[in-house]
Scaffold this active site. Structure first.
Site, PDB file in Angstrom:
ATOM      1  N   HIS A  91      15.331 -49.644 -26.086  1.00 15.69           N
ATOM      2  CA  HIS A  91      16.594 -49.050 -26.526  1.00 15.69           C
ATOM      3  C   HIS A  91      16.578 -47.559 -26.213  1.00 15.69           C
ATOM      4  CE1 HIS A  91      17.685 -52.364 -29.671  1.00 15.69           C
ATOM      5  NE2 HIS A  91      17.243 -52.873 -28.535  1.00 15.69           N
ATOM      6  N   GLU A 114      17.054 -44.878 -27.972  1.00 22.31           N
ATOM      7  CA  GLU A 114      16.287 -44.035 -28.890  1.00 22.31           C
ATOM      8  C   GLU A 114      14.788 -44.177 -28.648  1.00 22.31           C
ATOM      9  OE1 GLU A 114      19.899 -45.587 -31.323  1.00 22.31           O
ATOM     10  OE2 GLU A 114      18.544 -46.353 -29.773  1.00 22.31           O
ATOM     11  N   CYS A 131      14.972 -49.233 -34.095  1.00 24.51           N
ATOM     12  CA  CYS A 131      14.949 -47.792 -33.857  1.00 24.51           C
ATOM     13  C   CYS A 131      14.903 -47.023 -35.170  1.00 24.51           C
ATOM     14  CB  CYS A 131      16.154 -47.383 -33.019  1.00 24.51           C
ATOM     15  SG  CYS A 131      16.146 -48.148 -31.377  1.00 24.51           S
TER      16      CYS A 131
END
Length: 188
Positions: free
Chosen positions: A80, A82, A118
């Site tokens: 992802h 992040e 995250c």
């Protein structure tokens, strides 16, 4: 049993390096969000993953690390925006604890509120602030699965001393999500 394990790699594509080079800093929250949104748009337009982007910025507003969704491009569910931005920052600054890294305190600027994975990684990364664009409702309305977050969601980070700022360029971030879904982008 095999001992020939593959390397695990997530590449920052050349187009992303060229994009972030156009933002020498210092960056305020809105401008840093603009970079995150441009990274999200780039991923979306190239079919490389969901429309999510993130950057890590130091205390002086300098861009430390870009991150963009690489789930589809790398075939890695954890990739992802992040997670990529935090990993790049940690590697670039030489350690796992960004709280003691050069330029600290550091800020994670993300185009959308972090998912459960995250959100779980943020406290251990050492960032002092999180700036988010789209809200969870914008993301789930699009069809993405945010996972089972702890009670309080993003606000749970404040118990760990992490400052939260929401809704920075939210309308633009939400529009990217809606455009991605309308174009038939892969939802996961």
């Amino acid at each position: 049993m095999t001992t020939d394990w593959p390397d695990i790699r997530v590449e920052i594509p050349p187009w992303a390096a060229e994009l972030v080079a156009r933002y020498p800093g210092p960056l305020d929250d809105a401008t840093a969000m603009g970079v995150a949104l441009a990274l999200a748009r780039g991923v979306m337009e190239r079919g490389e993953g969901g429309p999510f982007g993130a950057v890590v910025v130091d205390a002086a507003g300098n861009l430390v690390a870009p991150g963009m969704n690489r789930v589809l491009a790398a075939g890695q569910s954890w990739a992802h925006a992040e997670m990529v931005a935090l990993a790049v920052a940690q590697r670039r600054l030489g350690g796992h604890d960004l709280a003691v890294a050069p330029g600290a305190p550091l800020t994670l600027v993300t185009s959308g509120e972090p998912c459960a994975m995250c959100l779980g990684a943020i406290p251990w990364s050492g960032v002092a602030r999180v700036v988010a664009g789209a809200r969870e409702v914008d993301i789930t309305t699009t069809g993405f699965d945010e996972g089972d977050k702890p009670a309080g969601g993003l606000e749970a980070l404040t118990r760990r001393g992490i400052e939260i700022r929401r809704d920075v360029r939210r309308a633009e971030a939400a529009r990217l999500l809606a455009d991605y879904a309308a174009a038939g982008g892969t939802l996961y």
